[in-house]
Motif scaffolding. Structure first.
Motif, PDB file in Angstrom:
ATOM      1  N   MET A 153      -5.589 108.567  56.311  1.00  0.00           N
ATOM      2  CA  MET A 153      -5.724 110.437  56.550  1.00  0.00           C
ATOM      3  C   MET A 153      -4.935 110.469  57.529  1.00  0.00           C
ATOM      4  O   MET A 153      -4.366 110.942  58.217  1.00  0.00           O
ATOM      5  N   GLU A 154      -5.049 109.813  58.990  1.00  0.00           N
ATOM      6  CA  GLU A 154      -4.978 109.219  60.015  1.00  0.00           C
ATOM      7  C   GLU A 154      -3.721 108.657  60.331  1.00  0.00           C
ATOM      8  O   GLU A 154      -2.800 110.050  60.403  1.00  0.00           O
ATOM      9  N   THR A 188      -1.614 109.382  57.627  1.00  0.00           N
ATOM     10  CA  THR A 188      -0.902 110.326  56.585  1.00  0.00           C
ATOM     11  C   THR A 188      -0.486 111.531  57.612  1.00  0.00           C
ATOM     12  O   THR A 188       0.182 111.860  57.267  1.00  0.00           O
ATOM     13  N   ARG A 189      -1.392 112.077  57.978  1.00  0.00           N
ATOM     14  CA  ARG A 189      -0.695 112.627  59.089  1.00  0.00           C
ATOM     15  C   ARG A 189       0.187 112.810  59.806  1.00  0.00           C
ATOM     16  O   ARG A 189       0.911 113.824  60.337  1.00  0.00           O
ATOM     17  N   ASP A 200       2.601 114.426  56.132  1.00  0.00           N
ATOM     18  CA  ASP A 200       2.419 115.496  54.746  1.00  0.00           C
ATOM     19  C   ASP A 200       0.939 114.341  53.959  1.00  0.00           C
ATOM     20  O   ASP A 200       1.132 113.717  54.010  1.00  0.00           O
ATOM     21  N   GLU A 201      -0.443 116.047  54.631  1.00  0.00           N
ATOM     22  CA  GLU A 201      -1.357 114.926  54.248  1.00  0.00           C
ATOM     23  C   GLU A 201      -1.651 114.195  52.797  1.00  0.00           C
ATOM     24  O   GLU A 201      -2.290 114.474  52.363  1.00  0.00           O
ATOM     25  N   LYS A 202      -0.898 115.581  51.820  1.00  0.00           N
ATOM     26  CA  LYS A 202      -0.748 115.380  50.477  1.00  0.00           C
ATOM     27  C   LYS A 202      -0.308 114.173  50.163  1.00  0.00           C
ATOM     28  O   LYS A 202      -0.332 113.596  48.608  1.00  0.00           O
ATOM     29  N   ILE A 218      -0.806 110.714  50.745  1.00  0.00           N
ATOM     30  CA  ILE A 218      -1.783 109.760  50.776  1.00  0.00           C
ATOM     31  C   ILE A 218      -2.148 108.399  50.566  1.00  0.00           C
ATOM     32  O   ILE A 218      -1.817 107.481  50.201  1.00  0.00           O
ATOM     33  N   SER A 252     -11.441 106.945  55.692  1.00  0.00           N
ATOM     34  CA  SER A 252     -12.000 107.619  56.307  1.00  0.00           C
ATOM     35  C   SER A 252     -13.236 107.619  57.272  1.00  0.00           C
ATOM     36  O   SER A 252     -13.185 108.537  58.074  1.00  0.00           O
TER      37      SER A 252
END
Length: 158
Positions: free
Chosen positions: A91-92, A94-95, A99-101, A103, A127
């Motif tokens: 997640m980190e 991806t951030r 774009d968190e979507k 992942i 995570s």
């Protein structure tokens, strides 16, 4: 394309590339036949990997030419920025890519990383801190993370 391999504590590192650089480093349980001619850069890669496993190297200085989509290469570039002995969650990662979507796409690109250890996909974890998905197997991932932690003076992550 030329190939060589070295024995490591977690199996064989199979190194492929040409005079211009490294296109892949993959792990294998078995040795592979070496090319009749092996360019100097592949020998240099082998030496740097040996130094990594001997706790004498924390970063690599090699020309890398992984084949992938622009998105995959962006993920792999971000992976290369995760410091030795540190981890980052999917997640980190991806951030940081914005774009968190994305992942699942980030996780898929991580899994397609063709340059084992040098592009450190083993440093990406769930995570919640769990070891998740690793093309080389979770046992190898755990070993690599512990190897880096011990070299950093920490006893163990697990």
């Amino acid at each position: 394309m030329y190939t060589t391999s070295i024995h490591t504590p977690v199996g064989f590192a199979v190194i492929s590339g040409n005079e211009d650089g490294i296109t892949s480093v993959r792990c294998s349980d078995d040795p592979v036949p070496e090319s009749p001619f092996v360019p100097t850069i592949l020998h240099r890669c082998a030496r740097q990997l040996e130094e990594y496993f001997e706790n004498r190297r924390r970063s690599f200085n090699l020309p890398l030419h992984p084949h992938g989509t622009p998105f995959q290469r962006a993920v792999w570039q971000m992976l290369a920025e995760v410091p030795y002995g540190k981890t980052m969650s999917y997640m980190e990662l991806t951030r940081r890519l914005g774009d968190e979507k994305a992942i699942r796409a980030v996780a898929a690109a991580n899994g397609k990383n063709p340059i084992w250890i040098i592009i450190p996909c083993h440093r990406i974890i769930g995570s919640n801190g769990d070891l998740t998905g690793y093309a080389g197997g979770l046992g190898r991932k755990k070993w690599l993370l512990e190897h880096e932690q011990i070299a950093n003076g920490q006893l163990s992550l697990f």
